[in-house]
Write a protein that holds these residues in place. Structure first.
Motif, PDB file in Angstrom:
ATOM      1  N   THR A 298      41.237  42.354  38.424  1.00 16.84           N
ATOM      2  CA  THR A 298      39.862  42.303  38.211  1.00 16.84           C
ATOM      3  C   THR A 298      39.527  43.287  37.090  1.00 16.84           C
ATOM      4  O   THR A 298      38.603  43.208  36.331  1.00 16.84           O
ATOM      5  CB  THR A 298      38.851  42.186  39.427  1.00 16.84           C
ATOM      6  OG1 THR A 298      39.392  43.409  40.134  1.00 16.84           O
ATOM      7  CG2 THR A 298      39.137  40.904  40.264  1.00 16.84           C
TER       8      THR A 298
ATOM      9  N   GLU B  86      35.483  34.793  46.240  1.00 13.96           N
ATOM     10  CA  GLU B  86      35.776  36.091  45.576  1.00 13.96           C
ATOM     11  C   GLU B  86      36.016  35.766  43.861  1.00 13.96           C
ATOM     12  O   GLU B  86      35.997  36.508  43.149  1.00 13.96           O
ATOM     13  CB  GLU B  86      37.575  36.151  45.865  1.00 13.96           C
ATOM     14  CG  GLU B  86      37.688  36.561  47.388  1.00 13.96           C
ATOM     15  CD  GLU B  86      36.993  37.731  47.802  1.00 13.96           C
ATOM     16  OE1 GLU B  86      36.565  38.690  46.814  1.00 13.96           O
ATOM     17  OE2 GLU B  86      36.488  38.393  49.018  1.00 13.96           O
TER      18      GLU B  86
ATOM     19  N   ALA C 275      33.745  38.166  41.748  1.00 14.04           N
ATOM     20  CA  ALA C 275      34.260  39.010  40.512  1.00 14.04           C
ATOM     21  C   ALA C 275      33.515  38.756  39.287  1.00 14.04           C
ATOM     22  O   ALA C 275      33.421  39.708  38.197  1.00 14.04           O
ATOM     23  CB  ALA C 275      35.822  38.622  40.233  1.00 14.04           C
TER      24      ALA C 275
END
Length: 308
Positions: free
Chosen positions: A7, A30, A34
């Motif tokens: 990330t 997720e 992100a």
């Protein structure tokens, strides 16, 4: 960077708008978290709006919720209309939501649940939102497939809804193979426009709620082996995030974990099964998907055609 992409490598996403399906939990959560953390305006497209709001409250940034039930074409059309009315543009459509190894059941429109949810629902949603993306240079449609596209997989044109017999593993394989074939055919049709690309990704084996319907015969071995063969949802989301944000990504590519057998690890460019690249089958599946959903994409014919 290629072997340890994370990330931290996501470029600044400020000014970009993303829609992520199935984003209240697991890989979708997720992925959305992100993107929002890097500045994108993110819409969580989820079946349960209440759970979506709870998920949004745990994220940092500009995060909103849109109710979307992929098992209902009426819901898909309603959600698409709502998104079209509130979004001036769309940079990223992440087709993430899915079901796996479900018992024999049908969507509200009579489609086999896995094929209807994983493929047909996303096919319809993409077609209904694509005109928000075509004017946006660098926009991407990212569709999440699975290593399951290699297992007992094929497009059963003679019985796509598994009405004569049913295999939950085979039906899942068909739906995930369809995700890839849709991506490759969509990219072929997008190429003349030069703005939007279609990319696929898979999470390897990740520890998420998707595994809850694993057949009993596999459940115990998977439980025993879990520490060795699974990774976290955050790691599993990395191939999707790379497909969505890496400036080096090209249309028609496929990203997955870089470890042995693509089970786990940091994301890299991978290849799918030989049958997934069959252009004639891709185009036949496209025609079937149009017929079943009633959705026509705002695109011309693909660059090359093959007999159906």
């Amino acid at each position: 960077m290629d072997e340890k992409w994370s990330t931290a490598n996501i470029p600044d996403q400020r000014g970009r708008v993303a829609v992520v399906t199935g984003a209240n939990t697991g890989l979708g959560y997720e992925t959305a978290r992100a993107l929002a953390g890097r500045g994108a305006s993110v819409v969580l497209a989820v079946r349960d709006a209440g759970k979506g709001r709870q998920a949004a409250a745990r994220m940092t940034g500009d995060v909103t919720v849109q109710e979307l039930d992929l098992t209902s074409l009426d819901s898909v059309r309603t959600a698409a209309a709502a998104l079209r009315s509130r979004l001036g543009r769309l940079d990223l459509l992440i087709n993430n939501a899915g079901v796996m190894y479900t018992p024999k059941q049908s969507t509200r429109d009579g489609f086999e649940m896995q094929f209807g949810t994983n493929h047909l629902g996303h096919f319809a949603l993409t077609g209904l939102l694509l005109d928000l993306m075509l004017p946006v240079p660098g926009s991407r449609v990212v569709t999440v497939s699975s290593t399951g596209h290699r297992i007992r997989a094929g497009i059963h044109f003679d019985d796509p809804q598994w009405e004569r017999s049913y295999s939950r593993v085979g039906a899942y394989g068909q739906s995930k193979l369809a995700n890839l074939m849709f991506t490759y055919e969509l990219q072929r049709r997008l190429t003349p426009h030069g703005t939007t690309v279609a990319v696929a990704a898979h999470p390897g084996i990740s520890s998420t709620e998707l595994m809850r319907n694993t057949p009993a015969a596999l459940r115990l071995p998977v439980t025993w082996l879990a520490p060795l063969i699974t990774q976290t949802a955050a790691m599993g989301a990395l191939p999707t995030l790379r497909a969505a944000t890496d400036p080096a990504v090209l249309g028609g590519q496929y990203y997955g974990p870089g470890g042995r057998n693509q089970v786990k690890g940091h994301p890299r460019l991978v290849t799918s099964s030989p049958q997934s690249y069959d252009v004639a089958v891709q185009q036949r599946l496209w025609a079937l998907s149009e017929d079943l959903t009633g959705v026509r994409f705002p695109l011309g014919a693909p660059l090359s055609t093959a007999p159906r």
